[in-house]
Every structure is written in C-alpha cells, then in structure tokens.
Design an enzyme around this catalytic site. Structure first.
Site, PDB file in Angstrom:
ATOM      1  N   TYR A  15       0.818  -1.216   0.000  1.00  0.00           N
ATOM      2  CA  TYR A  15       0.000   0.000   0.000  1.00  0.00           C
ATOM      3  C   TYR A  15       0.857   1.274   0.000  1.00  0.00           C
ATOM      4  O   TYR A  15       0.503   2.256   0.659  1.00  0.00           O
ATOM      5  CB  TYR A  15      -0.929   0.021   1.223  1.00  0.00           C
ATOM      6  CG  TYR A  15      -1.877  -1.138   1.307  1.00  0.00           C
ATOM      7  CD1 TYR A  15      -2.985  -1.219   0.458  1.00  0.00           C
ATOM      8  CD2 TYR A  15      -1.682  -2.154   2.228  1.00  0.00           C
ATOM      9  CE1 TYR A  15      -3.864  -2.285   0.530  1.00  0.00           C
ATOM     10  CE2 TYR A  15      -2.547  -3.224   2.312  1.00  0.00           C
ATOM     11  CZ  TYR A  15      -3.638  -3.289   1.455  1.00  0.00           C
ATOM     12  OH  TYR A  15      -4.504  -4.357   1.526  1.00  0.00           O
ATOM     13  N   TYR A 143     -14.606  -4.652   2.245  1.00  0.00           N
ATOM     14  CA  TYR A 143     -13.232  -5.022   1.909  1.00  0.00           C
ATOM     15  C   TYR A 143     -13.012  -6.432   2.455  1.00  0.00           C
ATOM     16  O   TYR A 143     -13.170  -6.670   3.659  1.00  0.00           O
ATOM     17  CB  TYR A 143     -12.206  -4.067   2.526  1.00  0.00           C
ATOM     18  CG  TYR A 143     -10.789  -4.551   2.342  1.00  0.00           C
ATOM     19  CD1 TYR A 143     -10.102  -4.297   1.166  1.00  0.00           C
ATOM     20  CD2 TYR A 143     -10.164  -5.315   3.322  1.00  0.00           C
ATOM     21  CE1 TYR A 143      -8.811  -4.769   0.974  1.00  0.00           C
ATOM     22  CE2 TYR A 143      -8.877  -5.790   3.141  1.00  0.00           C
ATOM     23  CZ  TYR A 143      -8.204  -5.524   1.973  1.00  0.00           C
ATOM     24  OH  TYR A 143      -6.940  -6.014   1.787  1.00  0.00           O
ATOM     25  N   ASP A 235     -17.364 -12.761   7.346  1.00  0.00           N
ATOM     26  CA  ASP A 235     -15.939 -12.444   7.314  1.00  0.00           C
ATOM     27  C   ASP A 235     -15.592 -11.785   8.649  1.00  0.00           C
ATOM     28  O   ASP A 235     -15.742 -10.574   8.822  1.00  0.00           O
ATOM     29  CB  ASP A 235     -15.644 -11.508   6.141  1.00  0.00           C
ATOM     30  CG  ASP A 235     -14.178 -11.096   6.061  1.00  0.00           C
ATOM     31  OD1 ASP A 235     -13.427 -11.413   7.014  1.00  0.00           O
ATOM     32  OD2 ASP A 235     -13.798 -10.445   5.081  1.00  0.00           O
ATOM     33  N   LYS A 264      -6.084 -12.703  11.226  1.00  0.00           N
ATOM     34  CA  LYS A 264      -5.612 -11.603  12.048  1.00  0.00           C
ATOM     35  C   LYS A 264      -5.333 -12.019  13.491  1.00  0.00           C
ATOM     36  O   LYS A 264      -4.274 -12.551  13.778  1.00  0.00           O
ATOM     37  CB  LYS A 264      -6.572 -10.407  11.958  1.00  0.00           C
ATOM     38  CG  LYS A 264      -6.510  -9.723  10.585  1.00  0.00           C
ATOM     39  CD  LYS A 264      -7.077  -8.354  10.602  1.00  0.00           C
ATOM     40  CE  LYS A 264      -7.011  -7.694   9.224  1.00  0.00           C
ATOM     41  NZ  LYS A 264      -5.658  -7.355   8.791  1.00  0.00           N
TER      42      LYS A 264
END
Length: 422
Positions: A15, A143, A235, A264
């Site tokens: 990014y 996202y 998600d 995560k």
C-alpha cells in the site's frame, strides 16, 4: 547505513507509493503494547499492527508455546497427514464459534480464508446440481482482501481499479438501515434463484472506512437469505477474537451464518494463519464417490503446526477472565471518550463498537483514502509516540487488549490536541 536506508534499497512495501514514500521506521523490538525503533524511541501500537496483535508484542506464553512446538514439529504436508496442534485448534474453535459450525479448513491469511469460503459456496451449488446459482451478494463498501476472489466481493475502489475488468460480477447492496431494510430484502427475494451466497463483515466494515451498522438489520438479511437457501459467509477476519466486545461479532445475531472466515487475531499476531469453517450441510455437499466433487484447494503451509501452536496459546490468553475484563474496560473508556468529543466542530462523526473507536475528521469534500490529511495525522501521532494509520480522514483505534488506562488516556489527550492543532 541505517536499517531504513538498507530497506529503501531492497524492499517494496504494501500500500505504498515507493517514489515519495515516507521513511519506514526501523522497529527492532516489541514489548507488550510498545514497539521500539533502532534509536530507542518507544511507540504505542494503537492499531495492533494491522489489527492482529491482540495480546501485545512478544507475549511470553505465546513465545513459549511456539518455541516448544518448533523443537517437536515445525511443518508437515497437510494432505494425507495431520497433527495434534491442528486437530486441537479446530476442536477449540468449533466449540467457541456461534451456531452449528462443524468443520475447519486451514489456509494462510484473511484473503485466502475468503477465497476458500467463496469456492465452497459456488461449488456447493455445482455439486448439488444447481449450476445456475453463481451470483454473490456483498456490501458496496466491503473489503475482503486483495486476492482476486476477495477483490471481486470487495467494493470497487483504488485498491481494485487496475483489475476491475478481470473481477467477477457481484450484486452490491447498501449497508442495511431502518429506512432501506425492506428494499434490500426485496432485492434478495428477487435475485434468490441466481444467488449462491451473501458475504459480509458483521457490524463493522474495516478497511472500507470502519463503517458500523446494526446487528438486527443484518439478522433480517441473513433470515431472508436462509428462506431461499442462499448461503451466508461471515468475514470475521477483523471482528473476531474480541474486537466487538464478544469473542465473535456474530454471537449477538439471532441467526447464524453457514461459514466463518478467521485470521488476524487468530495467532495473536505471531504469524500468518487463516481459517474457514462451515456447517455440516456445506461439508456434506462435497462427500461423494465422484472425485470431481472434491474441494481442490490447498496451500503449502496449510495448518502449519507452529502457527497452530501460536493460535492455541492466543486462545489460552483470550479465554482468561482478565482478558474479557480488559475488553470491557477498553470498550467503556472508548464510549466515554466518544461522548466527550462527538460535538467538536472538527469531528464529522464518531462511532464505536467494542474496542474499536473511529473518528471521522471534518474535511469538507476531501474524504478519499488519499486525502492530504492522512499523512498529516499519521506523522502528528508518530512524532508523539503513537502508531495510528488513518484511512484518509478516518482515524481509528484498535489497541491490544493489555493497553493500560494511562496509555489510552494519552492517546485520547493527543487526539484532543490534534483537533486543536490540525
């Protein structure tokens, strides 16, 4: 050369426009909620290093369990073989997840967990003789990751622009509200015979802008899908493992999804691991004497024993009463601070769910991810020893659960100061 200078010669960062990137800070050590650079400067990791480090850095319990596993079995192919850490982790996750989850499929990260979920749903309909059900429903601002399937079900943005012509077609819907919920349910009813699945981030959309919506409205969408046999994918890559105040965001729903995607916080931020879980109905659709009905998906590091050991250690910590007490403490502190700043003239919006606090800066019409305010805020907090990573004009806090009241107060005070200075 310094570590930063050496980095610039050989590394391409995520990014990041490398031509004019800010110098990358060389971190040499982590301890609890803090990171230390090579000059000894201390930073509060207020975003848990991309939302993964839920228990703090270099946690001794996780380090001990990882070291023990490394001396026993570091890796084994997971096709045709199994091992204790993978089985035990699956047993513990299935017992903890809401609903009737029965099977665990291991991958490497959040994006691949989503890829597996989508493939499970699409192949479910193919395996059961309904090959026309290929449409996927997702939220416009979603996202779900950066691999092609995950990009396809994510909202179109600067992250997907170069690849839009190669992404598969998705039916995008608005976030549900009291005003539009009936319209959204009608749309699902109308499309039902074509739809394979509905994928969503429950209650909080992460990288799409930390947007929040009511669980009761999500319940209605899931119920509508279930009436038509549409499969549902939660998600929980970001929201899982305590972020919203409960172990999983979907615990607060009356209706439970068919599939969960996790990553995560799964390993406590120690190393990569992804998980896709499903109910028995989905698993049964792949049981056949026909080899073509197999889920042909896998990764070299699937169910890596060391990553599984880290996850088991992270669960040990997560399930301690003091961890849940810390989550509730952070939630209460965030609620109080949100109430304190909500009327500030530079605050367009403030929202909070569990340990997640979001402040939307008033910037007029410039609200994009590339907003000039982003770097200004980023550097402002870095200079004061706080790591925050704004999404354009959106500032958010997702701290490790061990953060002290003193460090939280320092972050709040610095935000107050920034509102006056910037």
């Amino acid at each position: 050369m310094s570590l930063t200078e050496r980095d610039q010669k050989v590394i391409w960062h995520p990014y990041t426009q490398m031509k004019n990137a800010l110098p990358h800070i060389p971190i040499v050590r982590g301890e609890g909620v803090y990171l230390f650079d090579e000059d000894g400067k201390k930073y509060i990791d207020a975003v848990s290093s991309w939302w993964v480090n839920i228990h703090g850095h270099a946690h001794p319990h996780i380090a001990k369990k990882v070291a023990e596993q490394l001396s026993v079995l570091e890796h084994v192919i997971f096709a045709g073989f199994t091992h204790e850490p993978a089985v035990l982790l699956a047993e513990r996750l299935l017992a903890l997840l809401p609903g009737d989850q029965e099977k665990v499929f291991y991958t490497d990260n959040g994006s691949t967990a989503v890829e597996v979920a989508l493939k499970m749903c699409l192949q479910f309909w193919s395996n059961t003789g309904h090959k026309g059900r290929t449409k996927i429903i997702a939220f416009k601002e979603a996202y779900h990751g950066d691999t092609f399937g995950a990009m396809s079900v994510s909202g179109r943005s600067i992250f997907t622009d170069p690849f839009n012509s190669m992404l598969f077609d998705v039916e995008f819907i608005d976030l549900p509200t009291e005003k539009n919920i009936e319209q959204l349910k009608s749309k699902i009813n109308y499309l039902s015979n074509e739809v394979a699945c509905f994928i969503f981030e429950p209650m909080v959309l992460g990288a799409g802008g930390m947007l929040m919506y009511e669980g009761q409205h999500l319940d209605q969408l899931i119920e509508t899908c279930q009436k038509h046999g549409i499969l549902t994918i939660a998600d929980e890559v970001m929201t899982g493992f305590g972020r919203t105040g409960t172990y999983f965001a979907c615990e607060t729903l009356q209706t439970k999804p068919d599939i969960f995607c996790l990553s995560k916080g799964l390993t406590g931020g120690t190393m990569p691991l992804g998980v896709t879980t499903c109910n028995q109905k989905i698993f049964d659709a792949f049981l056949s004497d026909d080899k073509l009905k197999t889920l042909y998906h896998g990764h070299s590091f699937t169910a890596n024993p060391v990553a599984c050991a880290a996850s088991l250690a992270s669960l040990d910590i997560l399930l301690k009463p003091e961890t849940l007490a810390n989550i509730q403490r952070i939630k209460s502190k965030n609620e109080a601070f949100a109430a304190e700043i909500k009327d500030h003239p530079k605050v367009r919006d403030v929202r909070q769910t569990g340990t997640i606090l979001v402040l939307e800066w008033e910037t007029g019409n410039d609200t994009s991810y590339l907003s000039g305010l982003r770097n200004q805020l980023y550097l402002y907090f870095l200079e004061r020893g706080i790591i925050l990573r704004p999404l354009g004009n959106i500032l958010y806090i997702l701290p490790p659960y061990i953060i002290s009241d003193e460090d939280l107060e320092y972050i709040y005070q610095t935000i107050h100061q920034a509102l006056n200075d910037i």
